[in-house]
Structure formats: structure tokens, C-alpha cells
Design a protein around this motif. Structure first.
Motif, PDB file in Angstrom:
ATOM      1  N   VAL A 179       4.131   7.615  -1.187  1.00 58.98           N
ATOM      2  CA  VAL A 179       2.933   8.015  -0.461  1.00 58.98           C
ATOM      3  C   VAL A 179       2.199   6.724  -0.075  1.00 58.98           C
ATOM      4  CG1 VAL A 179       1.593   8.276  -2.606  1.00 58.98           C
ATOM      5  CG2 VAL A 179       0.885   9.511  -0.568  1.00 58.98           C
ATOM      6  N   LYS A 180       1.539   6.744   1.070  1.00 65.11           N
ATOM      7  CA  LYS A 180       0.765   5.580   1.525  1.00 65.11           C
ATOM      8  C   LYS A 180      -0.559   5.516   0.763  1.00 65.11           C
ATOM      9  CE  LYS A 180       3.047   3.472   4.773  1.00 65.11           C
ATOM     10  NZ  LYS A 180       3.294   2.041   4.503  1.00 65.11           N
ATOM     11  N   MET A 181      -1.044   4.311   0.556  1.00 66.04           N
ATOM     12  CA  MET A 181      -2.287   4.131  -0.190  1.00 66.04           C
ATOM     13  C   MET A 181      -3.292   3.399   0.683  1.00 66.04           C
ATOM     14  SD  MET A 181      -1.170   5.301  -3.119  1.00 66.04           S
ATOM     15  CE  MET A 181      -2.140   4.765  -4.510  1.00 66.04           C
ATOM     16  N   LEU A 194       0.835  -1.203   0.000  1.00 65.58           N
ATOM     17  CA  LEU A 194       0.000   0.000   0.000  1.00 65.58           C
ATOM     18  C   LEU A 194       0.874   1.259   0.000  1.00 65.58           C
ATOM     19  CD1 LEU A 194      -2.749  -1.273   2.435  1.00 65.58           C
ATOM     20  CD2 LEU A 194      -3.063  -0.708   0.015  1.00 65.58           C
ATOM     21  N   THR A 195       1.872   1.238  -0.851  1.00 64.32           N
ATOM     22  CA  THR A 195       2.840   2.321  -0.933  1.00 64.32           C
ATOM     23  C   THR A 195       3.117   2.587  -2.408  1.00 64.32           C
ATOM     24  OG1 THR A 195       3.859   1.526   1.092  1.00 64.32           O
ATOM     25  CG2 THR A 195       5.177   3.022  -0.238  1.00 64.32           C
ATOM     26  N   ASN A 196       3.153   3.850  -2.781  1.00 61.61           N
ATOM     27  CA  ASN A 196       3.367   4.183  -4.185  1.00 61.61           C
ATOM     28  C   ASN A 196       4.400   5.300  -4.319  1.00 61.61           C
ATOM     29  OD1 ASN A 196       2.653   3.496  -6.803  1.00 61.61           O
ATOM     30  ND2 ASN A 196       1.228   5.210  -6.997  1.00 61.61           N
ATOM     31  N   PRO A 197       5.369   5.155  -5.226  1.00 56.92           N
ATOM     32  CA  PRO A 197       6.352   6.217  -5.408  1.00 56.92           C
ATOM     33  C   PRO A 197       5.715   7.429  -6.084  1.00 56.92           C
ATOM     34  CG  PRO A 197       7.072   4.152  -6.430  1.00 56.92           C
ATOM     35  CD  PRO A 197       5.630   3.994  -6.089  1.00 56.92           C
ATOM     36  N   GLU A 256      -4.576   7.439  -2.786  1.00 55.10           N
ATOM     37  CA  GLU A 256      -3.548   8.041  -1.930  1.00 55.10           C
ATOM     38  C   GLU A 256      -4.114   8.500  -0.587  1.00 55.10           C
ATOM     39  OE1 GLU A 256      -1.362  11.207  -3.737  1.00 55.10           O
ATOM     40  OE2 GLU A 256      -0.702   9.927  -5.393  1.00 55.10           O
ATOM     41  N   VAL A 257      -3.329   8.305   0.450  1.00 56.24           N
ATOM     42  CA  VAL A 257      -3.680   8.856   1.761  1.00 56.24           C
ATOM     43  C   VAL A 257      -3.008  10.227   1.854  1.00 56.24           C
ATOM     44  CG1 VAL A 257      -3.508   8.565   4.258  1.00 56.24           C
ATOM     45  CG2 VAL A 257      -3.759   6.553   2.780  1.00 56.24           C
ATOM     46  N   LYS A 258      -3.819  11.261   1.941  1.00 53.53           N
ATOM     47  CA  LYS A 258      -3.287  12.638   1.919  1.00 53.53           C
ATOM     48  C   LYS A 258      -2.292  12.873   3.050  1.00 53.53           C
ATOM     49  CE  LYS A 258      -5.616  15.328  -1.140  1.00 53.53           C
ATOM     50  NZ  LYS A 258      -6.630  14.381  -1.620  1.00 53.53           N
ATOM     51  N   GLY A 259      -1.173  13.517   2.708  1.00 57.59           N
ATOM     52  CA  GLY A 259      -0.208  13.908   3.730  1.00 57.59           C
ATOM     53  C   GLY A 259       0.645  12.775   4.261  1.00 57.59           C
ATOM     54  N   SER A 260       0.626  11.623   3.582  1.00 55.77           N
ATOM     55  CA  SER A 260       1.376  10.479   4.112  1.00 55.77           C
ATOM     56  C   SER A 260       2.736  10.295   3.423  1.00 55.77           C
ATOM     57  CB  SER A 260       0.546   9.204   3.961  1.00 55.77           C
ATOM     58  OG  SER A 260       0.346   8.925   2.593  1.00 55.77           O
ATOM     59  N   GLU A 261       3.219  11.321   2.736  1.00 55.05           N
ATOM     60  CA  GLU A 261       4.482  11.197   2.008  1.00 55.05           C
ATOM     61  C   GLU A 261       5.646  10.897   2.952  1.00 55.05           C
ATOM     62  OE1 GLU A 261       2.358  13.642   1.549  1.00 55.05           O
ATOM     63  OE2 GLU A 261       1.850  13.586  -0.584  1.00 55.05           O
ATOM     64  N   PHE A 262       6.541  10.066   2.474  1.00 56.12           N
ATOM     65  CA  PHE A 262       7.796   9.820   3.215  1.00 56.12           C
ATOM     66  C   PHE A 262       8.867   9.439   2.209  1.00 56.12           C
ATOM     67  CE2 PHE A 262       8.162   5.157   3.008  1.00 56.12           C
ATOM     68  CZ  PHE A 262       6.896   4.830   2.527  1.00 56.12           C
TER      69      PHE A 262
END
Ligand SMILES: Cc1cc2nc3c(=O)[nH]c(=O)nc-3n(C[C@H](O)[C@H](O)[C@H](O)COP(=O)(O)OP(=O)(O)OC[C@H]3O[C@@H](n4cnc5c(N)ncnc54)[C@H](O)[C@@H]3O)c2cc1C
Ligand code: FES
Lengths: 281, 462
Positions: free
Chosen positions: B355-357, B335-338, B372-378
Motif C-alpha cells: 500500500v502507498k504511504m 513510501l510503500t508498505n507491504p 496509509e493512502v486509502k485504496g492505493s493497494e497494488f
């Protein structure tokens, strides 16, 4: 197996092979290239078709020995065979049928320039060639280029022959002197092509360049050859190798061409040690 | 009756990440006979319905139980011409084994392992070399030497045709040699299948790109009565995110071709280099992604990561390969996307931003669509990124051939029953038609088209 019917040493580091490959010779057009593989352990090396003779069924390749694979290739002799030659690859160059065209060629880039100059010359295009090298002993195919050009300008970086300076500077000089060109074809090392497109950009002269990025298959299968042209990613082996030079991201192309410098150094060292130890090459 | 299947002996996970040798070692005769003993021999076997080429599964398993291994392989080969390959790479858990009655209470019969056993037994015992049948006076051209092309060529040769396979690369086998790694499908297995087809009298010409070196029109002109296109789906996809052209970003095709076909894992003995990096991230969740990430470990990466935008349940990879990857220490980011690749000042990859999905409504494929889960960038620090996002058919051939119709995504349009393209005398099958799919489907398509080509040529004669 593809037999080398003629070999010539053009400079200490530049070799020319005429190779028997009737199917490729039948189809080849200026601007296209082949991929060669020399031996079971060899790399797939892209090389531009520098000339072809449909009647004799031969193609000509010219290469500079820049790394282990090209150095090994250079050791082959007349009568030897190359294991794999596949092509013609890439799109044929779109060449004009009339007008005045400047062919700007640097270093081993003269070889891929030649078939284009020849084809245009045969169609009656006025061909003005600017051919350069670092030094006079590295100039190649001067006679051939002379035979298909209406004007031939020789340049050397060190001034040992002709114009003292880069081919792009000679082009600028001609343009400033009032020369008029409908199109420019610039082929050679990336910095040379990059400099040339900057000379023509302000004048809006259509300028074609031929890119030779790192490749593997040469058929659009791997994407190793990606280049950015007009902001879009292109696969050079199927969308090129000729592109509108004003659209090419040269900075990226130069960076990508350095991907394997470290490995190339290692390979060169291994090769050197192999030779010193009387290895099996 | 044991509920659990007979375990597959395998190389130790710690050892095997240091070599490219095959991971699964195959059943011994005793193990095979024991596993065969679990089969109920159903009268109306559901497993056969799950097999795209209808291998008579209970019958061949019965032979193994009776230790008639030659009989077993004969039954398999009557419908599947590439059993040593299929036994290793078919997604059995989605096909035959999914429908096995034993699977309701315990584990299904290990059909794939038994198929592989029978095929390997034959390879070791020495495959009967077929003698080429008498030529019927007709020639057929096959383009591409992957499973689809090899199968079509073999079947047509058995019918008496003189067949020539044209292959673009310097080695035959298609994805089975350039894509699937040695540790999962040893190249000697593919080589043996190619040799078998050649023994049937099929001529194999490498270094020929149909559409470039020679056109389909020219093939007809030079006396071929029909053409089969098994050109695969060779065009890699990229994500179209910023930083994808940085040094250190590969397509899975390039990564795997350098490694498998060009043997970069033996650089500098072999001359093709590869740049591995300490930390490698592979984007995707299919077989290709698993192969790429497991190659990364074997090439010497300290950490190998999978980045996949859905959850484990949706991963299209074979279950066995997913398990293998886990055992070998691959780190999964589900559940992660570049969203972009970040470079250093010299233009080399230094990290990917992800970003988390979360899973939303089902999409056209029936799988729940990741959003995408908003604000979940890492960011994840990596030096190499491999994009394993799938492939589409290469347009080189269709563009150069008048009369061939393709779908907008690049797949060739065919008549499902026969494999006939929109151009008379030209048939197609495998990934070139379906987009990236499986070996067994490609093989089935090659078989179907071979039969249709035979019909077509006979029809023209009468
Ligand atoms: C890394 C990877 C792992 C996979 N793992 C599995 C798995 O575990 N199980 C499974 O069932 N499937 C797997 N697959 C998918 C499977 O390999 C393919 O579905 C199958 O190989 C398709 O067969 P094909 O014959 O249609 O095409 P391919 O195998 O792609 O063969 C096509 C051939 O045609 C040649 N060709 C293309 N264009 C031309 C031309 N113009 N002229 C001449 N030759 C040409 C190509 O060079 C190639 O050799 C995997 C695929 C990959 C990439
Ligand atoms: S060299 Fe592989 S796609 Fe161009």
C-alpha cells in the motif's frame, strides 16, 4: 573439537555417535538438542540429544543420512572429532511425574524419544512405547526402549515385524481396546506426528510432538525455524522443540521442511560425482 | 582548497554485482595526503565532538599530511580500537563529517576514508604485536565477541586481567561476521582485529551459549570477578502480516547469516543453501536492508527491490551504501508498505501486496510518521521477500540470569555512566543495551564498561 568415543551403525542409513562434550553433558535435559558442524564448509545441523552421561561427560546423537551433510557426518569414525558441537539448545521437555504415557516413535524419532521415556520410567511413570519403522531392518534402539518401557509394541509399515501398519494405527488400536493414557508423546517424521495427533484429538488426550524444522543458528537469531502453534509464530529452537501437537500447523511445517529440496538434490549429485571421481572426501 | 573531496576508487558497478569482493578500494598514499591537505586543522575541532569516542581527528589527519602514517594510526588507536572496521562502516555523515567546517561551503573532509587509509596502512605494514601484560591475578568473562565484547576484552587485557570471551557462534566477530557482507567489510579485517585481541592474551571460546551451556552464576563460581555482556540484538522482527511464513520469506538475519557466515554464495562448495529467486524484495531502509538487497544481486537475482515505508530522507542507511545500491541497479519503492505476502498453490511466495504511504505528523523518533493512502493497494511479483525491520536483544541470557532487569522491549537496564547492570559485577554494553545501533557506539560502550569493571574490582580489593 569434540571427539567421537563410540560409533555404531544402527541401520544402513542410521548412525549413532557417543561424543565427548562434558559441558553439554553436564547441562543436557531430555528434549534438548545440539547443533553440529562438520568441517569449515559444513552446514550447522540440529540433532536431538538421544542420551547423556554426566559422569563420563558424553552425549549421544543418532542421525539418519538424509542429505549430503548427514552423509558426510556418517563417514566419521570412532576417534575422529567433530569441529563444532553447541548446546544444549531448546527447552527441556515438561515430563509428567506419574500416570500412563504412550511414547509413539517412528523411524529415527526413536532416538529423541528414548531420553524422555527413560526419565519418565525412572520417576515411576507407566511408559507404553509404540515403536515403528518402514521395515524391520530400519528399526532402531529396540533394546534400549524395551528397558525403559512397561510395554513395548513394535510396528512396521511392511509387516516384516510386529504390528503391520503405522504407529498411529497401533495407538488407535490400543485406545479402542480400552487402553487409557494421560499423555502421549509422538516423535518421528512430520506425517507420522500429524497422523498421531489426529488419533488423540477427538479423545482430548494431551499430545506432545517434537519438531525439527530447518535451522541455522539454533539460538533464536534467524527465524529459519519458525512454526505456527496455536495460530502464533514460534521459533522452534528457543520456544520448542516440544509443542502441543493439537496446536501445531503441520501443513505449514511440512511445506517449510521442503524449502531446499532442489539444492539438496544438487548437493547430493555433486557429492556423488566427487566420490566417483575419487574426490578428496 | 578544493571544495570537493578526493573520490574513493571503487569497483565498477557492473562488475561488482557479480562478486563479493570489497566495493570501495581505499585511498592510495597520494590520495590520502591530498585529502588530508583539505583539513583546516581547526583549533577547536567540531568534528571531534561528533565522534562517539572522540578520535583526535585533526591531529591524525595532520600526521597523514606529513606522511607519518604510523603516527596517524597511533593517534587513532589511542581512542578507537577498531579503526579498520569503523573507517568502513561508521555513519560518518551523521557524526564527525556532519560537523566539519568545510561542509558549510563544499564537501566535508573525508574523515572515514582517511581513518580507513591509516588502519589499512598499518595492516599492510604489519601490526605491532602487543606482548600480553603481566597478569594481575584477576579474571573477567566477556560474553559475545562483537565490537562491544572485543573492545571490552582488549581494554581489560591491557590492564592486566585474564579475559575469556565466550561466543555462541562458531566464529568470532558478532554482526561484523554474520551480518555485514564481505563486499563492505572483508572478513580478513575482522579477523585481524580478533587476532590482535588474542595477542593481548585474551582467550576466545566459541560454541558456548552463556545462559545455556554455562550460567553467569557458574562463571562467578569458577573464579571470574566480573562479567561483561556484549550479546548484541540478535532477535529478528517480523511484520505480523499474513503470508510471512510462506516458503521464500526470510528475516534479514537468516538471509545474511546464510550468505556471509555460512558462505551460501559459494554453494555447493560450502554446504549451506540459500534460495534466491529471480525477483527479491527487501523490506526496510537501514544498513541491514541495503546489505540484504545488494547480497540479492550478487547471489544472482535479476531484480532486487527495496520496499520502504518512509521517504529517502528518513532512511537510516549510510549515505554511501544508499548510493552504492542505486549504482548497482537496486529498484526503490519509497513510501510503500507491504500488507501481505501472497503464495502460489504450493506455498511459495509469488507476490507481495503493498500500500502507498504518505508522511504525517512526527512520531516519538522525530521522524514523520507514515500513514496509509486509502485504496492505493497494488501487488508486486516477487519470489523472495527479506524482512529487514530491525532486531531486539535475545532473551536467552536475561531469562536464565536472576537479578538482571530488562526493559519491556528486551534491552538490558544499565547505569549509563558505568554500564553496570542491575546485578552486581555484571556489566553490559552495545546493542544488548541500546537495541540495534552502530559499531562505534558498541565499541564506546565496551570501553566505558572495561574502565568501570577495573574500578569495581579494585574497589573490592581495598
Ligand atoms: C547487516 C547489518 C549491517 C550493519 N551495518 C552497520 C554499519 O554500516 N555501520 C555501523 O556502525 N553499524 C552497522 N550495523 C550495526 C552494528 O553491526 C552493531 O551495532 C554492532 O555490531 C553491535 O555490536 P555488539 O558487540 O553490541 O553486538 P554484536 O555484533 O551483535 O555481537 C554480539 C555477539 O554476542 C554473541 N552472543 C549473543 N548471545 C550470546 C550468549 N548468550 N552467549 C555467548 N555469546 C552470545 C552473538 O553470537 C554475537 O556474536 C549493522 C548491523 C547489521 C545486522
Ligand atoms: S534456528 Fe535460527 S532462530 Fe531458530
Amino acid at each position: 573439537m569434540y571427539k567421537i568415543v563410540e560409533k555404531a551403525v544402527l541401520t544402513p542409513v542410521t548412525k549413532k555417535f557417543v561424543v565427548l562434550a562434558p559441558m553439554i553433558a553436564k547441562k543436557a535435559e531430555p528434549g534438548q538438542f545440539v547443533i553440529v558442524r562438520n568441517g569449515e564448509k559444513g552446514e550447522r545441523i540440529p540433532l536431538t540429544i538421544a542420551d547423556f552421561d554426566r559422569a563420563k561427560g558424553t552425549i549421544t546423537i543418532v542421525f539418519q543420512e538424509v542429505g549430503r551433510s548427514t552423509a558426510d557426518l556418517g563417514l566419521l569414525r570412532e576417534g575422529d572429532s567433530i569441529l563444532d558441537v553447541v548446546g544444549p539448545l531448546g527447552l527441556p521437555a515438561e515430563l509428567p511425574a506419574s500416570g500412563r504415557v504412550a511414547c509413539v516413535a517412528g523411524g529415527v524419532g526413536v532416538a529423541p524419544t528414548y531420553p524422555k521415556a527413560k526419565a519418565m520410567h525412572e520417576r515411576g511413570v507407566k511408559v507404553i512405547s509404540i515403536v515403528g519403522a518402514r521395515s524391520s531392518d530400519l528399526l532402531i534402539m529396540e533394546k534400549e526402549m524395551g528397558a525403559v518401557s512397561d510395554e513395548l509394541h513394535i510396528c512396521t509399515d511392511d509387516g516384516s515385524r510386529g504390528f503391520h501398519g503405522f504407529v498411529s494405527e497401533k495407538l488407535r488400536e490400543l485406545l479402542q481396546g480400552g487402553a487409557r493414557f494421560d499423555e502421549v508423546i509422538a516423535i518421528g517424521p512430520l506425517p507420522m506426528m500429524s497422523a498421531t495427533v489426529e488419533v488423540t484429538r477427538p479423545l482430548g488426550i494431551r499430545t506432545w510432538v517434537s519438531l525439527n524444522p530447518i535451522m541455522v543458528d539454533g539460538t533464536g537469531m534467524c527465524g529459519a525455524c519458525r512454526v505456527t502453534v496455536g495460530g502464533k509464530t514460534k521459533f522452534c529452537c528457543v520456544d520448542g522443540p516440544m509443542f502441543d501437537g493439537h496446536q501445531v500447523d503441520f501443513k505449514e511445517a511440512m511445506r517449510r521442511s521442503q524449502m531446499y529440496l532442489e539444492q539438496e538434490r544438487l548437493a547430493a549429485q555433486v557429492r556423488h560425482e566427487g566420490c566417483a571421481a575419487g574426490g578428496d572426501r | 582548497m578544493p571544495l570537493a573531496r578526493t573520490a574513493m576508487p571503487a569497483q565498477d558497478p557492473k562488475e561488482r554485482t557479480k562478486n563479493f569482493d570489497e566495493v570501495a578500494l581505499g585511498y592510495s598514499e597520494e590520495m590520502a595526503v591530498r585529502e588530508a591537505g583539505r583539513c583546516l586543522g581547526c583549533k577547536k575541532p567540531p568534528c571531534v565532538e561528533g565522534c562517539p569516542v572522540f578520535v583526535r581527528i585533526p591531529e591524525f589527519i595532520q600526521r597523514i599530511r606529513e606522511r607519518d602514517f604510523a603516527g596517524a594510526i597511533r593517534i587513532i588507536k589511542s581512542t578507537n580500537s577498531l579503526p579498520a572496521i569503523c573507517g568502513r562502516v561508521c555513519p560518518q555523515e551523521e557524526q564527525c563529517e556532519k560537523l566539519c567546517v568545510l561542509g558549510k561551503k563544499g564537501e566535508p573532509v573525508a574523515v572515514g576514508r582517511l581513518e580507513r587509509f591509516a588502519a589499512d596502512w598499518e595492516l599492510a605494514a604489519g601490526v605491532e604485536r602487543p606482548s600480553p601484560p603481566r597478569w594481575n591475578g584477576k579474571k573477567v568473562a566477556v560474553v559475545g565477541s562483537g565490537p562491544a565484547g572485543l573492545t571490552a576484552a582488549g581494554d581489560l587485557a591491557k590492564l592486566g586481567y585474564k579475559v575469556t570471551i565466550f561466543e555462541a557462534l562458531h566464529a568470532p566477530g558478532g554482526v561484523c561476521v554474520y551480518g555485514i557482507p564481505e563486499f563492505r567489510l572483508p572478513k580478513r579485517i575482522v579477523h585481524a582485529e580478533v587476532e590482535y585481541v588474542k595477542a593481548l592474551g585474551v582467550e576466545l571460546v566459541t560454541d558456548i551459549i552463556v545462559g545455556r551451556s554455562v550460567t553467569i552464576d557458574e562463571l562467578f563460581e569458577s573464579g571470574y570477578s566480573a562479567v561483561f555482556l556484549g550479546t548484541g540484538a540478535g532477535l529478528p522482527k517480523f511484520m505480523g502480516i499474513p503470508g510471512e511464513n510462506l516458503n521464500g520469506v526470510y528475516s534479514a538475519n537468516e538471509w545474511l547469516t546464510r550468505t556471509n557466515l555460512m558462505k551460501a554464495y559459494r554453494f555447493p562448495e560450502y554446504h549451506t543453501p540459500i534460495k534466491v529467486g529471480r525477483k527479491v524484495a527487501v523490506v526496510g531502509g537501514g544498513n541491514v536492508a541495503m546489505d540484504a538487497v545488494r547480497c540479492a544481486l550478487r547471489l544472482g537475482a535479476e531484480e532486487a527491490h527495496i520496499v520502504y515505508r518512509r521517504s529517502e530522507k528518513e532512511m537510516p542507511a549510510r549515505l554511501e551504501e544508499l548510493e552504492n545500491a542505486k549504482q548497482e541497479g537496486v529498484i526503490f519503492h519509497l513510501l510503500t508498505n507491504p500488507v501481505r505476502v501472497l503464495g502460489d498453490e504450493k506455498g511459495w511466495v509469488r507476490a507481495i501486496e503493498c500500500v502507498k504511504m504518505e508522511l504525517g505528523e512526527p512520531d516519538a523518533s522525530g521522524r514523520r510518521r507514515p500513514v496509509e493512502v486509502k485504496g492505493s493497494e497494488f501487488t508486486m511479483d516477487v519470489e523472495t521477500v527479506v524482512m529487514a525491520l530491525g532486531t531486539t536483544p535475545n532473551p536467552v541470557l536475561s531469562r536464565s540470569t536472576p537479578g538482571l532487569t530488562v526493559h519491556d522491549w528486551g534491552g538490558l537496564v544499565i547505569d549509563e555512566r558505568t554500564g553496570a547492570t542491575t546485578r552486581e559485577g555484571v556489566y553490559a554494553g552495545g546493542d544488548a543495551v541500546t537495541g540495534s545501533a552502530t559499531v562505534i557506539l558498541a565499541m564506546g560502550a565496551g570501553k566505558k564498561a572495561a574502565a568501570a569493571i577495573h574500578e569495581y574490582i579494585r574497589g573490592k580489593e581495598s
